[in-house]
Design an enzyme around this catalytic site. Structure first.
Site, mmCIF file in Angstrom:
data_model
loop_
_atom_site.group_PDB
_atom_site.id
_atom_site.type_symbol
_atom_site.label_atom_id
_atom_site.label_comp_id
_atom_site.label_asym_id
_atom_site.label_seq_id
_atom_site.Cartn_x
_atom_site.Cartn_y
_atom_site.Cartn_z
ATOM 1 N N HIS A 10 -69.506 80.563 -61.936
ATOM 2 C CA HIS A 10 -69.140 81.124 -60.631
ATOM 3 C C HIS A 10 -69.919 80.412 -59.539
ATOM 4 O O HIS A 10 -71.129 80.246 -59.641
ATOM 5 C CB HIS A 10 -69.442 82.623 -60.589
ATOM 6 C CG HIS A 10 -68.959 83.258 -59.327
ATOM 7 N ND1 HIS A 10 -67.660 83.684 -59.170
ATOM 8 C CD2 HIS A 10 -69.581 83.491 -58.150
ATOM 9 C CE1 HIS A 10 -67.505 84.169 -57.944
ATOM 10 N NE2 HIS A 10 -68.663 84.064 -57.315
ATOM 11 N N ASP A 24 -64.686 96.382 -55.180
ATOM 12 C CA ASP A 24 -65.098 95.131 -54.527
ATOM 13 C C ASP A 24 -63.997 94.609 -53.613
ATOM 14 O O ASP A 24 -64.261 94.140 -52.503
ATOM 15 C CB ASP A 24 -65.459 94.062 -55.567
ATOM 16 C CG ASP A 24 -65.808 92.748 -54.887
ATOM 17 O OD1 ASP A 24 -66.799 92.722 -54.139
ATOM 18 O OD2 ASP A 24 -65.061 91.764 -55.053
ATOM 19 N N ARG A 28 -66.547 93.982 -45.459
ATOM 20 C CA ARG A 28 -67.714 93.114 -45.186
ATOM 21 C C ARG A 28 -67.301 91.896 -44.372
ATOM 22 O O ARG A 28 -68.020 91.454 -43.479
ATOM 23 C CB ARG A 28 -68.345 92.654 -46.513
ATOM 24 C CG ARG A 28 -69.089 93.761 -47.221
ATOM 25 C CD ARG A 28 -69.471 93.325 -48.621
ATOM 26 N NE ARG A 28 -70.301 92.137 -48.626
ATOM 27 C CZ ARG A 28 -70.372 91.267 -49.628
ATOM 28 N NH1 ARG A 28 -69.645 91.454 -50.718
ATOM 29 N NH2 ARG A 28 -71.148 90.222 -49.554
ATOM 30 N N SER A 60 -71.142 92.441 -55.833
ATOM 31 C CA SER A 60 -69.775 91.936 -55.749
ATOM 32 C C SER A 60 -69.503 90.912 -56.862
ATOM 33 O O SER A 60 -68.522 91.018 -57.606
ATOM 34 C CB SER A 60 -69.573 91.312 -54.362
ATOM 35 O OG SER A 60 -68.418 90.532 -54.314
ATOM 36 N N LYS A 113 -67.660 91.754 -60.979
ATOM 37 C CA LYS A 113 -66.428 91.067 -61.391
ATOM 38 C C LYS A 113 -66.659 90.247 -62.663
ATOM 39 O O LYS A 113 -65.807 90.180 -63.553
ATOM 40 C CB LYS A 113 -65.928 90.160 -60.260
ATOM 41 C CG LYS A 113 -65.256 90.938 -59.147
ATOM 42 C CD LYS A 113 -64.811 90.049 -58.008
ATOM 43 C CE LYS A 113 -65.975 89.498 -57.249
ATOM 44 N NZ LYS A 113 -65.689 88.928 -55.943
HETATM 45 N N1 URA Z 1 -68.274 85.727 -53.573
HETATM 46 C C1 URA Z 1 -68.007 86.998 -54.000
HETATM 47 O O1 URA Z 1 -67.229 87.224 -54.906
HETATM 48 N N2 URA Z 1 -68.639 88.008 -53.385
HETATM 49 C C2 URA Z 1 -69.520 87.825 -52.381
HETATM 50 O O2 URA Z 1 -70.055 88.795 -51.893
HETATM 51 C C3 URA Z 1 -69.789 86.498 -51.944
HETATM 52 C C4 URA Z 1 -69.151 85.456 -52.557
#
Ligand code: URA
Length: 435
Positions: free
Chosen positions: A82, A161, A168, A183, A187
């Site tokens: 990620h 999220d 946000r 966040s 995931k």
């Molecule tokens: N990527 C995400 O999935 N969440 C965040 O808060 C920032 C970058």
């Protein structure tokens, strides 16, 4: 316990209990906490921060709003990567098939472009027919048959999220370490992975512009991952200039196709090999990083990684002929060069501005519901440290929107700095946190 009391406690810098956090997140999804109350809460968290205990509880509360995929019936370790988001960051498209072609199962759930940063989903969708909306059953079948699947977040995966991120994005509360941690990690944990390699971007094109903040973010992500039984390592990498030479959805796919033939720019290849090596070590396909890096190079050189990409793209509905003959892809109507206004060295690129310029050209969105233009973007001919002659093209913009050309050219001119002396070069991988 009322939403008002919880917001007030956070506003006053007090530590919330796991029950309070869980109640607040659940009540938000149920419509009992309103958007304006969640926005106030997010700003209180942004300003006051959270303790480790609170961040873990927030991650858990997010996670509990959706399903956690069970991939236990698939053999082998499942490893994902990620990135915290950057400009020209197309690594996933090259990396996921490469690692899968070496035998590691890669369940990858990616996002769309956000603010000035691009998103893997938008890039994949620039390939005609490529389907990124998959059911969990389809995703698991792809993993079983091909060892790899790439899709977007669904309604079942951390719905909290999805809703909170949208708030946000419009309340200036994205750049908060506790909020980013919950966040991202919720995931990733929901994907059912065993291990995760994080690419934490640092610099003018990243959400964290300073190394110490990026390090803090990486440690927070690793800590939460470990708490949930995941193996997590982080690479802190330079985002003080775009990655590679192409920015824009199809343009970035095109650069990855070059990468599959070993011909992409050095920074893109180097970062891909490094992240792949970490994934292969976590996936127990190699004992050490050097050996894993060699395996990655061999996967590209032999064409195995490209074959895996074609296999995946075909399985996800894409017209693979365009991946074999990318020159057939339509090109944007307007192609305009930006020429160097003086001689010297390109010494700085304000990368956030470059990302925003790409958005203006049509490559990204200003509102979540906006469409993106697959052909829009830019090609960089010069990167930081390169010498330039007056009148030499620094880059070429590509767009289908004639009206944006002039303001974008001006914006890009302001985003690039040419100096008399060469700048000090920064390494691409700034730091690695392995435990
Ligand atoms: N990527 C995400 O999935 N969440 C965040 O808060 C920032 C970058």
């Amino acid at each position: 316990m009322t939403p008002y009391e919880i917001i007030a406690r956070k506003r006053d810098g007090r530590e919330l209990s796991a029950e309070e956090i869980q109640f607040f997140v659940r009540a938000f999804l149920a419509g009992e906490v309103k958007d304006y109350q969640m926005s106030a809460f997010l700003m209180a968290v942004f300003v006051r921060g959270m303790t480790d205990r609170e961040v873990s509880a927030l991650t858990r509360a997010y996670l509990e709003t959706g399903d956690v995929m069970d991939l236990c019936d698939l053999p082998g370790l499942k490893i994902d990567k990620h990135s915290t988001g950057g400009v020209g960051d197309k690594v996933s498209i090259l990396l996921a098939p490469l690692v899968a072609s070496c035998g590691v199962v890669v369940p990858m759930i990616s996002g769309r472009g956000l603010g000035h940063t691009g998103g893997t989903l938008d890039k994949l969708e620039s390939i005609p027919g490529f389907k990124t909306r998959l059911s969990v059953q389809e995703f698991k079948k792809l993993l079983k048959d091909h060892g790899l699947a790439m899709m977007g977040q669904t309604e079942e995966i951390v719905p909290a999220d999805k809703r909170i991120y949208a708030l946000r994005d419009v309340t200036a509360t994205v750049e908060s370490i506790p909020l980013i941690t919950a966040s991202i990690m919720s995931k990733k944990i929901a994907e059912g992975i065993d291990g995760l390699v994080l690419d934490v971007k640092v610099g003018s094109g990243a959400f964290m512009s300073e190394l110490n903040r990026a390090r803090e973010l990486a440690r927070s992500l690793i800590r939460v991952g470990k708490e949930f039984g995941k193996q997590v390592v982080a690479c802190l990498t330079n985002m003080d200039q775009p990655l590679g030479n192409k920015i824009g959805n199809w343009l970035e796919v095109e650069e990855c196709l070059d990468g599959f033939h070993g011909k992409a720019p050095q920074d893109l290849m180097d970062l891909t090999y490094r992240l792949a090596a970490h994934m292969l070590v976590l996936g127990r396909k190699a004992g050490a990083l050097e050996e894993a890096q060699e395996m990655s190079r061999a996967a590209i050189a032999s064409g195995r990684a490209f074959q895996k990409f074609l296999e995946l793209a075909g399985a996800q509905g894409a017209d693979v002929s365009v991946l074999e003959k990318p020159e057939a892809y339509p090109v944007a109507r307007f192609r305009v060069p930006l020429e160097a206004w003086k001689a010297g060295y390109l010494s700085r690129m304000h990368t956030r501005e470059i990302g925003l310029a790409a958005v203006e050209l049509g490559a990204g969105r200003l509102r979540a519901e906006d469409p993106v233009d697959a052909q829009a973007g830019m090609i960089l001919f010069k990167k930081v440290g390169n010498q330039v002659q007056k009148g030499e093209p620094l880059l070429e913009i590509r767009t289908n929107k004639e009206t944006v050309i002039e303001p974008v050219v001006q914006r890009l001119k302001n985003a690039l700095v040419i100096t008399e002396h060469p700048p000090v070069q920064q390494p691409l991988v700034l730091e690695e946190i392995l435990r």
